[in-house]
Design a protein around this motif. Structure first.
Motif, PDB file in Angstrom:
ATOM      1  N   SER A 247       0.865  -1.240  -0.007  1.00  0.00           N
ATOM      2  CA  SER A 247       0.071   0.164   0.108  1.00  0.00           C
ATOM      3  C   SER A 247       0.817   1.186  -0.222  1.00  0.00           C
ATOM      4  O   SER A 247       2.046   1.185   0.417  1.00  0.00           O
ATOM      5  CB  SER A 247      -0.837   0.063   1.166  1.00  0.00           C
ATOM      6  OG  SER A 247      -1.722  -0.981   1.290  1.00  0.00           O
ATOM      7  N   SER A 248       0.429   2.391  -0.465  1.00  0.00           N
ATOM      8  CA  SER A 248       1.024   3.705  -0.581  1.00  0.00           C
ATOM      9  C   SER A 248      -0.150   4.727  -0.705  1.00  0.00           C
ATOM     10  O   SER A 248      -1.200   4.281  -0.489  1.00  0.00           O
ATOM     11  CB  SER A 248       1.864   3.646  -1.866  1.00  0.00           C
ATOM     12  OG  SER A 248       1.068   4.021  -2.980  1.00  0.00           O
ATOM     13  N   LYS A 249       0.480   6.128  -0.402  1.00  0.00           N
ATOM     14  CA  LYS A 249      -0.682   7.091  -0.434  1.00  0.00           C
ATOM     15  C   LYS A 249      -1.380   7.167  -1.782  1.00  0.00           C
ATOM     16  O   LYS A 249      -2.424   7.848  -1.930  1.00  0.00           O
ATOM     17  CB  LYS A 249       0.260   8.342  -0.229  1.00  0.00           C
ATOM     18  CG  LYS A 249       1.107   8.892  -1.379  1.00  0.00           C
ATOM     19  CD  LYS A 249       1.640  10.120  -1.091  1.00  0.00           C
ATOM     20  CE  LYS A 249       2.630  10.517  -2.222  1.00  0.00           C
ATOM     21  NZ  LYS A 249       3.217  12.001  -1.833  1.00  0.00           N
TER      22      LYS A 249
END
Length: 435
Positions: A247-249
């Motif tokens: 996951s990332s922003k």
């Protein structure tokens, strides 16, 4: 302590017509060669010049009359006034090695003149800038194969007609090209006070790029000039969807992301031809196809063989006879995509602001669709003119791409469908091959 100020005034230039008018006024104000009192001041005020100027004109004309000469009021300043022209012996340029002629500074130093002087000579046309591109090094076998390929595209069956190149309506050109998210260096035109743009990236060596496979054929128009086939089969990115590993922003883990295929193999090329190119050819090809359709490709290693079993099986479906063919090695000018169509697409794509691979893919596809079919048709004509030049140099690449003014010919309604080729030129090429 007071200081006197000396103001240097620029000497006023007076044309010959004005001098003649002043002289005529002086003659009217004179009697037996003598001027009336105050005549010079009055005439000077009338013509908005100084008393000294009027006096000079009067004495110049009177001196010529006294000597029995015709009155000549010309200034005699032609080729004298203004900045003196620096003399440059441009014949010395031929003796300067090409490696010392790659920029104005180096060439000016060799000629022992200033850069500004040399730049003025370039603007005047005494010297011309030239961009030189490296061309493939051709062996004798390469030249022979290229010459035979060009001759095979000339119709010369009837002896009483001028030979012409084939219309090329049954050929599909395919090729691959990298398209980049941005260029390391770009040119902009800014106002004098405008801030210069700042572009940044982590490393210029790793600018995001995607390879595309493009397929085009020659467009077709009816008798009224209306388009019935654009010739644009399609352009296909070598990409795949992969789930995000973490996951990332920007997205959560598992979200499908578009990733470029950086290593294109024969298996990938075969898959794209069978699953993408062939269906689009069958869907877009105009009318009923009586003869075979040739897909022309270069000799890149990822390209499959012309007798590839999987391809032949897929190419024979639905009543079509589609075959693969190779163009001669080291002959980029014999493919319309390399010859100019890719460059035109890239110029449109680079005008877009891109941030992701999906945006890059969309920009390239949009640029491909925006290209006018008439422009593609013009590149096919350029291909035929290049073939003619190749025949002239017996298969070599030491020629300039010719210009025949296609846009002008199109406006006049004289754009040819096929380029003519002189019969003597063909005979000379055949003799060269037989030697």
């Amino acid at each position: 302590m007071e200081h006197s100020m000396i103001i240097a005034t620029k000497r006023q230039y007076i044309s010959v017509v004005q001098r003649r008018a002043i002289y005529e006024a002086l003659l009217q104000a004179s009697d037996s060669g003598e001027l009336e009192r105050g005549a010079i001041s009055t005439i000077a005020a009338h013509f908005s010049v100084s008393n000294r100027t009027v006096s000079r004109i009067w004495h110049q004309a009177k001196s010529q009359v006294d000597q029995g000469l015709p009155v000549d009021l010309s200034s005699h300043l032609a080729m004298v006034v203004g900045r003196k022209r620096v003399q440059v012996n441009l014949n010395q340029v031929l003796d300067i090695p090409l490696r010392r002629r790659t920029n104005i500074r180096s060439l000016a130093n060799c000629l022992n003149v200033s850069k500004s002087t040399l730049h003025r000579r370039i603007k005047e046309g005494a010297l011309r800038p030239h961009t030189n591109a490296i061309k493939p090094n051709l062996t004798n076998e390469n030249k022979r194969a290229i010459l035979e390929f060009c001759l095979s595209n000339v119709s010369r069956s009837l002896s009483n007609q001028i030979p012409t190149f084939h219309d090329m309506f049954n050929v599909v050109h395919i090729d691959e090209k990298w398209f980049y998210m941005s260029k390391p260096s770009r040119r902009y035109y800014l106002l004098p006070g405008e801030d210069e743009p700042l572009r940044t990236c982590q490393s210029k060596k790793f600018i995001t790029k995607v390879m595309f496979l493009a397929a085009v054929a020659r467009p077709r128009f009816n008798a009224s000039g209306d388009e019935i086939f654009s010739g644009k089969i399609g352009i296909y990115p070598f990409t795949r969807l992969e789930p995000a590993k973490r996951s990332s922003k920007n997205r959560v883990a598992g979200t499908l992301e578009t990733k470029p295929i950086l290593s294109v193999t024969k298996e990938v090329t075969r898959s794209w031809l069978i699953e993408k190119v062939l269906p689009d050819i069958r869907a877009k090809w105009p009318g009923s196809q009586l003869g075979p359709i040739f897909i022309q490709q270069d000799n890149a290693k990822p390209h499959i063989d012309v007798n590839d079993i999987e391809f032949l099986e897929a190419a024979s479906r639905d009543g079509f006879d589609i075959r693969l063919s190779f163009q001669p090695p080291n002959s980029p000018d014999l493919n319309v995509l390399d010859l100019g169509f890719f460059r035109a697409i890239q110029s449109l794509q680079e005008q877009e602001v891109l941030g992701t691979i999906d945006e890059l893919v969309h920009a390239v596809k949009t640029a491909f669709e925006r290209m006018e079919s008439q422009q593609l048709n013009n590149v096919f004509l350029t291909l035929q003119t290049c073939m003619k030049e190749i025949i002239k140099v017996q298969g070599g690449n030491n020629y300039q791409i010719p210009h025949i003014g296609k846009n002008r010919l199109e406006r006049e309604g004289n754009l040819p469908l096929q380029i003519e080729c002189d019969r003597n030129l063909i005979d000379e090429a055949l003799l060269h091959l037989a030697a």
